[in-house]
Write a protein that holds these residues in place. Structure first.
Motif, PDB file in Angstrom:
ATOM      1  N   ASP A  70       0.178   6.225 -18.981  1.00 37.77           N
ATOM      2  CA  ASP A  70      -1.119   5.892 -19.576  1.00 37.77           C
ATOM      3  C   ASP A  70      -2.205   6.249 -18.565  1.00 37.77           C
ATOM      4  N   PRO A  71      -3.184   7.104 -18.942  1.00 35.61           N
ATOM      5  CA  PRO A  71      -4.229   7.525 -18.000  1.00 35.61           C
ATOM      6  C   PRO A  71      -5.009   6.364 -17.396  1.00 35.61           C
ATOM      7  N   ALA A  72      -5.236   5.302 -18.205  1.00 33.10           N
ATOM      8  CA  ALA A  72      -5.991   4.165 -17.686  1.00 33.10           C
ATOM      9  C   ALA A  72      -5.226   3.474 -16.561  1.00 33.10           C
ATOM     10  N   PHE A  73      -3.913   3.330 -16.726  1.00 29.26           N
ATOM     11  CA  PHE A  73      -3.106   2.694 -15.686  1.00 29.26           C
ATOM     12  C   PHE A  73      -3.007   3.592 -14.459  1.00 29.26           C
ATOM     13  N   THR A  74      -2.900   4.886 -14.698  1.00 27.37           N
ATOM     14  CA  THR A  74      -2.847   5.830 -13.579  1.00 27.37           C
ATOM     15  C   THR A  74      -4.141   5.775 -12.773  1.00 27.37           C
ATOM     16  N   SER A  75      -5.278   5.668 -13.478  1.00 30.07           N
ATOM     17  CA  SER A  75      -6.575   5.576 -12.804  1.00 30.07           C
ATOM     18  C   SER A  75      -6.650   4.330 -11.942  1.00 30.07           C
ATOM     19  N   GLY A  76      -6.241   3.187 -12.501  1.00 34.77           N
ATOM     20  CA  GLY A  76      -6.259   1.945 -11.739  1.00 34.77           C
ATOM     21  C   GLY A  76      -5.328   1.992 -10.542  1.00 34.77           C
ATOM     22  N   GLU A  77      -4.160   2.639 -10.724  1.00 33.78           N
ATOM     23  CA  GLU A  77      -3.190   2.762  -9.634  1.00 33.78           C
ATOM     24  C   GLU A  77      -3.787   3.562  -8.477  1.00 33.78           C
ATOM     25  N   GLU A 126       0.832  -1.203   0.000  1.00 31.80           N
ATOM     26  CA  GLU A 126       0.000   0.000   0.000  1.00 31.80           C
ATOM     27  C   GLU A 126       0.865   1.251   0.000  1.00 31.80           C
ATOM     28  N   SER A 127       2.060   1.160   0.535  1.00 30.12           N
ATOM     29  CA  SER A 127       2.925   2.339   0.709  1.00 30.12           C
ATOM     30  C   SER A 127       3.573   2.797  -0.591  1.00 30.12           C
ATOM     31  N   GLN A 128       3.519   1.985  -1.640  1.00 31.51           N
ATOM     32  CA  GLN A 128       4.231   2.327  -2.878  1.00 31.51           C
ATOM     33  C   GLN A 128       3.259   2.661  -4.004  1.00 31.51           C
ATOM     34  N   THR A 129       3.555   3.733  -4.693  1.00 32.31           N
ATOM     35  CA  THR A 129       2.766   4.156  -5.843  1.00 32.31           C
ATOM     36  C   THR A 129       3.634   4.100  -7.083  1.00 32.31           C
ATOM     37  N   THR A 130       3.117   3.516  -8.144  1.00 28.91           N
ATOM     38  CA  THR A 130       3.857   3.367  -9.395  1.00 28.91           C
ATOM     39  C   THR A 130       3.371   4.394 -10.406  1.00 28.91           C
ATOM     40  N   SER A 131       4.304   5.015 -11.100  1.00 31.98           N
ATOM     41  CA  SER A 131       3.968   6.046 -12.097  1.00 31.98           C
ATOM     42  C   SER A 131       3.796   5.408 -13.477  1.00 31.98           C
ATOM     43  N   TYR A 132       2.776   5.864 -14.191  1.00 29.31           N
ATOM     44  CA  TYR A 132       2.506   5.385 -15.552  1.00 29.31           C
ATOM     45  C   TYR A 132       2.254   6.585 -16.446  1.00 29.31           C
TER      46      TYR A 132
END
Length: 858
Positions: free
Chosen positions: A668-675, A660-666
């Motif tokens: 692609d807006p769809a991947f960012t939304s899911g993240e 939960e502590s880690q956020t991944t950068s993308y």
């Protein structure tokens, strides 16, 4: 005919024991069948309560929930390339280019979790189910408002005032039918909405499901406000809508389906540049099917169809056993009264007149039994609803009513009349063939071996049918036990699941980790709590997030290669709280922060599929695209855990977990939304050895102290959560067992009746045998031999039939063979014991015959 009916009632009043036995037997048989038919009608046969449902057609033939990303659909040989969910853009394309639809509506296949509170109120939010629908949704189905007005196309435009329509059910049960709700402002997920109307009673939407039935309908464009940065509305590859339309009269469905396929391909062709490499290979193979939409999206039918068919067959077997009893009773009664019948024939009564008289009596019994069966059916339907369908808490509304409808009442009447005619005509015909000479010779003269072959056949058939029911019940009961006690890969004892929804409390993504850390720390201070671990979703809780996997250093996989894996986001201590065993490496820990490398823990299935023969520790992978293949580094492998609440016969699928502590950068807006969305965790696993009392109250108190607006649905024991996943299997096993016991009792009653009648008819013969030296033991053996010869033939026929039935329901079995010898032997022994008990009383009565009395009567 009226005179025959009056005579039948008079004769039945003279024989209350016979009439009561026949009526109760039929009431149980017809009632069991009618109870199952009540559900079959409502779940599988009934149309939506809308205008002209026969004009409705659905684009798609699969029931899917709740999102399907990408430009291809289907996950197996049976539905590969089969589109059933659509994006908003695809929906608008169909609506604009298909004039064959007078209206084409879109609706959300799942449900939107809503937190509702009247504007200005300081009360906690009321958690409700919402459903996003197109502006023409109510118009498509011909629905008129009960109060106010309904959503229109004008409401379903970007920038339009936020509006909602309330269901009649929630308006009545929650708001006390208060008309002032119309026009009032409500905070829904922190945004001001105006309730513009109330839907009419009986209308529950365009889908029938066992969960998530809508309390509020919202326009599709409101999803942009509700879901914000995670909204799916404008993503062309975000498929999350079911489509149902009203077709113009005279339209050829096949021609319309062909046109829709062309429109789908044209739309897909316009998005080829946006497709992944595998999608570019498969998009031309995509298809769709146009299916009748009068029943809407039949979620419940898809879920319960096989089980209800099985139960309908089982209840039909019970009915046949009951009908066999009726036929046996009528035959015994007719043979007993053959002297009276012989006198009637001698006095000139025609055989047709005698058949009609007996048939009217049988049909009268059947109709009286059918009337009583309605009460049995109502109680049985309520039992089934309690066992499997109306679950999920007090707010879970399922629009199925146990009260018999007109089709159900007609079904019960039809079954009753059919039963009376079919199973009454043979005994009536046989007993009408009485010889007038019998009236002169005496009614009770008989010799051994003159028993009716029809009675023997009925007992044999009942024994065989009962064995099939008992064997099926034993197999299903063993299967349910195997399901409950399988190795899930994690512990449920002394664990709890807290169901939460931080989205409804309007938290920002960056607030999630600090808040969950505080929740973790505060909950562990509850006496008896050993460990706490929030998670996106815990095993066997019904959720499922999935991605295709790309491995660093490997080329793009083949278009049809299965690279899917489930995943979840968790807090440190998750695996320890579940008692899951680490096989390699380490679990997710406090050291995994947003400033460190992005890590993942995978299960055995993941390691075997993607790194067979290799050490997965230190390997890198990512979701969906080769350019993301180095996003996560594997730091641990955990023992396989059963996550899905279906496909229990299938191997556990690949799975991975992220901190939960880690956020991944993308990029692609769809991947960012899911993240972003994945950081809102919905479960808290609590390990509390000893199961301290009052856990829900204590958890609620802690969460309220952190934030009074924090949404907690409930806190449930984990073993009960897992057990609830098998509610349908439990219903089928329980009802099949009840049907098996009922069939056994009816068969035993039938055998007892036949043997008792036999002893009565052979009284003179038995007296003669005893006068010539036969002892009581030999008489008992004679009677028992006669009984078990019939049961033995029934078993000989029933064993292969039970094996065949087991094979037919093999899809319902888990961990048990259709021909399981232990279960079959248990069923045989149980039936044999029932036959023994049913034969003992007539045998003892035969042994008690006094020779002198018997010969004097003769």
């Amino acid at each position: 005919m009226l005179a025959d009916f009056r005579d039948a009632l008079r004769q039945l009043r003279k024989a209350p024991g016979f009439a009561t036995t026949a009526v109760i037997t039929l009431a149980l048989g017809i009632g069991a069948t009618t109870a199952i038919f009540t559900l079959v009608h409502q779940v599988m046969l009934k149309s939506l309560p809308v205008t002209k449902p026969d004009e409705l057609w659905r684009i798609g033939d699969k029931v899917r929930c709740c999102n399907w990303g990408g430009y291809t659909q289907g996950s197996g040989p049976s539905d590969e390339g089969d589109f059933s969910l659509f994006s908003w853009e695809a929906y608008k394309n169909f609506r604009a280019h298909t004039p064959e639809f007078t209206e084409l509506a879109a609706l959300q296949p799942g449900n939107a979790a809503l937190g509702v509170r009247r504007e200005g109120s300081q009360a906690p939010v009321d958690t409700r189910n919402g459903e996003f629908v197109s502006g023409n949704f109510f118009k498509t189905f011909g629905i008129q408002p009960w109060l106010g007005r309904l959503i229109t196309d004008e409401d379903d435009k970007e920038g339009a005032p936020l509006v909602a329509v309330m269901s009649y059910h929630i308006w009545q049960t929650k708001y006390g039918s208060d008309p002032s709700v119309v026009g009032a402002s409500y905070q829904i997920n922190g945004h001001p909405f105006t309730v513009i109307g109330v839907a009419p009673p009986g209308f529950f939407g365009a889908k029938l499901a066992g969960w998530g039935m809508p309390d509020f309908w919202l326009p599709l464009t409101a999803e942009l406000t509700i879901d914000g940065t995670t909204a799916r509305l404008k993503r062309p590859d975000g498929n999350w809508l079911d489509l149902i339309g009203r077709v113009r009269p005279g339209t050829n469905p096949k021609a319309l389906e062909a046109k829709l396929k062309v429109e789908l391909h044209d739309w897909l062709a316009s998005h080829v540049p946006d497709m992944q490499p595998s999608e570019k290979q498969l998009w031309q193979q995509q298809t769709l099917h146009l299916t009748p939409g009068g029943a809407g999206v039949a979620v419940m039918r898809d879920q319960y169809e096989d089980g209800l068919k099985l139960l309908l067959v089982a209840s039909g077997c019970v009915l046949l056993v009951a009908c066999g009893n009726l036929a046996n009773l009528m035959l015994a009664r007719g043979l007993k009264d053959r002297a009276q019948t012989s006198v009637r024939v001698a006095l000139g009564a025609s055989r047709g007149r005698l058949v009609r008289k007996a048939l009217v009596e049988c049909v009268t019994l059947a109709i009286v039994g059918g009337v009583m069966a309605i009460g049995v059916a109502y109680a049985g339907t309520r039992l089934i609803l309690h066992l499997a369908i109306q679950i999920g808490g007090p707010n879970n509304y399922v629009p199925i009513d146990a009260t018999p409808s007109w089709p159900v009442l007609l079904f019960a009447l039809g079954i009753s009349v059919l039963t009376g005619v079919v199973f009454g005509i043979a005994p009536a015909w046989m007993t009408s063939h009485a010889d007038p000479v019998e009236a002169l010779r005496g009614a009770n003269r008989s010799v051994g071996g003159q028993r009716s072959w029809a009675q023997k056949f009925l007992v044999i058939a009942q024994a065989a049918m009962s064995l099939v029911l008992l064997s099926a019940a034993a197999l299903l009961g063993r299967s349910l036990m195997n399901l409950r006690h399988q190795d899930f890969g994690f512990e449920t004892q002394n664990r709890y699941i807290a169901w939460i929804n931080p989205i409804l409390s309007n938290y920002k993504p960056e607030q999630m980790e600090p808040m969950f850390k505080e929740i973790d720390e505060r909950l562990r201070q509850i006496p008896g709590v050993k460990m706490v671990a929030p998670a996106l979703y815990a095993p066997m809780t019904g959720d499922s997030w999935n991605d295709s996997i790309r491995i660093e250093g490997r080329p793009e996989p083949g278009a049809k290669e299965d690279t899917s894996a489930g995943w979840a986001r968790v807090m440190p201590g998750f695996f320890e709280a579940l008692g899951a065993r680490m096989l390699l490496g380490r679990p997710i820990t406090e050291e995994d922060t947003d400033a460190t490398r992005r890590v993942a823990v995978v299960n055995e299935a993941f390691a075997k599929r993607f790194f067979k023969g290799q050490n997965p520790i230190g390997q890198h992978f990512g979701p969906d695209k080769i350019k993301y293949s180095s996003k996560y580094e594997i730091v641990g492998v955990v023992k396989d855990m059963r996550y899905m609440t279906y496909d229990y016969k299938d191997a556990i699928r690949p799975m991975f977990w992220l901190p939960e502590s880690q956020t991944t950068s993308y990029d692609d807006p769809a991947f960012t939304s899911g993240e972003i969305w994945s950081h809102y965790l919905y479960n808290i696993v609590i390990w509390a050895p000893g199961n301290p009392p009052g856990m829900e109250e204590k958890v609620h108190k802690v969460l309220a102290s952190i934030d009074p607006n924090f949404v907690l649905y409930s806190v449930d024991r984990y073993d009960e959560v897992v057990d609830a996943d098998f509610q349908q299997e439990k219903m089928i096993a329980t009802l099949t067992t009840l049907f098996g016991v009922l069939g056994l009792v009816l068969a035993a009653v039938g055998l007892y009746g036949v043997m008792a009648y036999t002893v009565e008819q052979r009284t003179s013969e038995i007296g003669l045998r005893m006068a010539l030296g036969a002892d009581r033991g030999s008489v008992v053996k004679m009677v028992m031999r006669g009984a078990f010869s019939q049961i033995g033939i029934g078993l000989a026929l029933g064993v292969p039939a039970a094996i065949g039935a087991g094979k037919l329901m093999s899809d319902q079995l888990f961990g048990v063979k259709p021909w399981d010898p232990v279960m079959l032997t248990a069923a045989v022994l149980l039936l044999g014991l029932a036959a023994l008990l049913a034969s003992v009383i007539p045998a003892r009565r035969a042994a008690g015959v006094e020779p002198i009395v018997a010969l004097r009567n003769e």
